[in-house]
Design an enzyme around this catalytic site. Structure first.
Site, mmCIF file in Angstrom:
data_model
loop_
_atom_site.group_PDB
_atom_site.id
_atom_site.type_symbol
_atom_site.label_atom_id
_atom_site.label_comp_id
_atom_site.label_asym_id
_atom_site.label_seq_id
_atom_site.Cartn_x
_atom_site.Cartn_y
_atom_site.Cartn_z
ATOM 1 N N ALA A 151 -3.073 -43.728 -34.779
ATOM 2 C CA ALA A 151 -1.971 -43.653 -35.687
ATOM 3 C C ALA A 151 -1.284 -42.342 -35.505
ATOM 4 C CB ALA A 151 -2.294 -43.589 -37.226
ATOM 5 N N GLY A 196 -6.619 -45.790 -35.203
ATOM 6 C CA GLY A 196 -5.958 -46.925 -35.620
ATOM 7 C C GLY A 196 -5.984 -48.026 -34.338
ATOM 8 N N GLU A 236 -9.494 -49.870 -34.831
ATOM 9 C CA GLU A 236 -9.312 -50.512 -35.994
ATOM 10 C C GLU A 236 -8.645 -51.745 -35.566
ATOM 11 O OE1 GLU A 236 -7.728 -46.961 -38.315
ATOM 12 O OE2 GLU A 236 -9.412 -47.171 -39.515
ATOM 13 N N GLU A 251 -10.639 -39.446 -36.378
ATOM 14 C CA GLU A 251 -10.077 -38.937 -37.624
ATOM 15 C C GLU A 251 -10.485 -37.703 -38.159
ATOM 16 O OE1 GLU A 251 -10.589 -42.277 -36.903
ATOM 17 O OE2 GLU A 251 -8.767 -43.633 -37.468
#
Ligand code: COA
Length: 263
Positions: A67, A112, A115, A135
């Site tokens: 992200a 992300g 993910e 993260e």
């Protein structure tokens, strides 16, 4: 199809290659990218002639490096929750699409990006790919489904180690733990994944859509309920032209290849 700034869609017959296109930021997921990728998958899902999708990243370095950290740096708790909601909606959209989505991890698949790989039906990785959930090194945690989907794919122990250490693993390690299905020489990755997508697209598309739906849905319900879903879907396929064609082609003499119509 609509044109998007951060997503490119290239169609070859029944296969669409969706390229995440923000290479100057290693394809980091900002709000626009999440919105556009969700809209693109939505558009493709409304087209029954799409039988398989390949998801990859633009440029030579990254699938998706996470992200967008800059965009997240001054989010409030409410904005963080809203961003996670949008990420979840994107991942769910991919899982609920009628076609298989195969990830071609052409470099970093972090946060992300990892993910996103987990929302794909399965992924192949370049021998240069690096995967992980970094993260916790930023003082946050995975928020686009990683805490739930990683353990379901590779088991809880491996998932917790990756999440708590924030370590990156290379493609071979990812293969060993079952996070990727195959490791392919970097230059050959996209062609190899397209080949797999074309093979999938040559099979009965309604059957594949039903199998995907039952496998995704069935993973989250008790086994007897999942088996009931399977039985119903299996039965429904006997009302399709593809079932009649597939079996007729097999038993005809000489045996021929089926011409599926997706109905
Ligand atoms: N968010 C925002 N920007 C990102 C990004 C991310 N997740 N990942 C990379 N970028 C940007 C960099 O800031 C840089 O932008 P700039 O050229 O404007 O400075 C550009 O992409 C290239 O990245 P750079 O760090 O210079 O490449 P590198 O080869 O030295 O390192 C990584 C590659 C992937 C190791 C490194 O970019 C990185 O650690 N990224 C963040 C990974 C992460 O923590 N993801 C999870 C986020 S929750």
């Amino acid at each position: 199809m609509q044109t998007y700034e951060t997503v490119r869609c290239d169609r070859e017959d029944h296969v669409v290659v969706v390229t995440i296109n923000r290479p100057e930021k290693l394809n980091a997921l900002n709000e626009q990218l999440v919105r556009e990728l969700t809209a693109a998958i939505d558009e493709l899902d409304n087209d029954p002639s799409v039988y398989a999708v390949v998801l990859t990243g633009a440029g030579d370095k990254a699938f998706v490096a996470g992200a967008d950290i800059e965009a997240m740096s001054d989010m409030t708790p409410a904005q963080g929750k809203a961003f996670a909601d949008k990420g979840h909606a994107l991942m769910n959209r991919i899982e609920q699409a009628h076609f298989p989505v195969i990830g071609a991890l052409n470099g970093f698949a972090l946060g992300g990006g990892c993910e996103l790989a987990l929302a794909c039906d399965f992924v192949y990785a370049s021998d240069k790919a690096k995967l992980g959930l970094p993260e916790v090194s930023l003082g946050i945690m995975p928020g686009f489904g990683g805490t739930q989907r990683l353990g379901r794919r590779i088991g809880p122990g491996q998932a917790r180690e990756l999440c708590f250490t924030g370590d990156m693993i290379d493609a071979e390690q990812a293969l060993r733990v079952g996070l990727v299905n195959a490791v392919v020489a970097h230059a050959e990755l996209l062609n190899k994944v397209k080949e797999v997508a074309k093979k999938i697209a040559s099979r009965g598309p309604v059957a594949i859509a039903q199998a995907k739906r039952v496998m995704v849905r069935g993973a989250d319900v008790p086994l007897p309920v999942a088996l009931e879903l399977e039985g119903q879907a299996f039965g429904q396929l006997f009302g399709t032209e593809d079932q009649r064609e597939g079996m007729k082609a097999f038993i005809s003499k000489p045996k021929r290849s089926p011409a599926f119509v997706g109905k």
